[in-house]
Design a protein around this motif. Structure first.
Motif, PDB file in Angstrom:
ATOM      1  N   PHE A  44      -0.114  -1.961   6.135  1.00 41.09           N
ATOM      2  CA  PHE A  44       0.422  -0.609   6.126  1.00 41.09           C
ATOM      3  C   PHE A  44      -0.395   0.253   7.074  1.00 41.09           C
ATOM      4  O   PHE A  44      -1.604   0.066   7.199  1.00 41.09           O
ATOM      5  N   VAL A  50      -0.284   5.501   5.215  1.00 40.27           N
ATOM      6  CA  VAL A  50       0.455   4.991   4.057  1.00 40.27           C
ATOM      7  C   VAL A  50      -0.475   4.192   3.148  1.00 40.27           C
ATOM      8  O   VAL A  50      -0.349   4.255   1.922  1.00 40.27           O
ATOM      9  N   ALA A  51      -1.404   3.468   3.731  1.00 42.18           N
ATOM     10  CA  ALA A  51      -2.277   2.560   2.974  1.00 42.18           C
ATOM     11  C   ALA A  51      -3.035   3.264   1.847  1.00 42.18           C
ATOM     12  O   ALA A  51      -3.260   2.676   0.793  1.00 42.18           O
ATOM     13  N   LYS A 109       4.069   3.013  -0.391  1.00 38.79           N
ATOM     14  CA  LYS A 109       4.064   1.672   0.206  1.00 38.79           C
ATOM     15  C   LYS A 109       5.431   1.023   0.062  1.00 38.79           C
ATOM     16  O   LYS A 109       5.947   0.405   1.003  1.00 38.79           O
ATOM     17  N   TRP A 158       7.793   2.697   2.573  1.00 40.11           N
ATOM     18  CA  TRP A 158       7.512   2.218   3.934  1.00 40.11           C
ATOM     19  C   TRP A 158       8.070   0.809   4.119  1.00 40.11           C
ATOM     20  O   TRP A 158       8.746   0.509   5.114  1.00 40.11           O
ATOM     21  N   PHE A 159       7.801  -0.051   3.159  1.00 39.03           N
ATOM     22  CA  PHE A 159       8.256  -1.434   3.217  1.00 39.03           C
ATOM     23  C   PHE A 159       9.778  -1.505   3.299  1.00 39.03           C
ATOM     24  O   PHE A 159      10.338  -2.260   4.096  1.00 39.03           O
TER      25      PHE A 159
END
Length: 128
Positions: free
Chosen positions: A57, A61-62, A69, A72-73
């Motif tokens: 990420f 985002v991480a 997460k 984003w994924f």
């Protein structure tokens, strides 16, 4: 004019139809979801979705909660956008919704159908 043309009842009927049609994907995937009595957002519990351990990420985002997460994924790997609900919570309470994502169904039917097809790509990441 809205009342004269039955705008409100027609709008509610149309949105309920979109919601019911779109939510069929969650039944197919075995993911629990809210059944809103109004509006055009559905909350979906993604706790069964396992993100790959080695997935990278970006830094912005991480360090965010799991729903960011997941969001984003989904955008990058599945091609569907969702809203991370922790953004609406205080830091002390964000943990309540970290496994949930918020989806809007106020889209054209073809967009919703494409989203459903793309969301089937989650099957390989769903663990009981």
């Amino acid at each position: 004019q809205a009342d004269a043309h039955n705008f409100w009842e027609e709008s509610k009927k149309e949105m309920k139809g979109k919601m019911d049609k779109f939510n069929a994907i969650w039944d197919e995937l075995g993911l629990p979801y809210s059944d809103p009595e109004g509006g055009y957002f559905v909350l979906v519990n993604m706790s069964k979705v396992r993100l790959p351990d080695d997935y990278e990420f970006p830094p912005h985002v991480a360090g965010r909660p799991r729903d960011f997460k997941l969001s984003w994924f989904l955008i990058k790997e599945v091609g569907v956008a969702a809203i991370p609900p922790t953004e609406f919570f205080t830091p002390q309470n964000a943990h309540i919704v970290e496994d949930w994502l918020r989806f809007a169904v106020c889209k054209n039917d073809d967009v919703l159908e494409t989203a459903q097809e793309r969301l089937r790509g989650l099957k390989k990441y769903i663990k009981e």
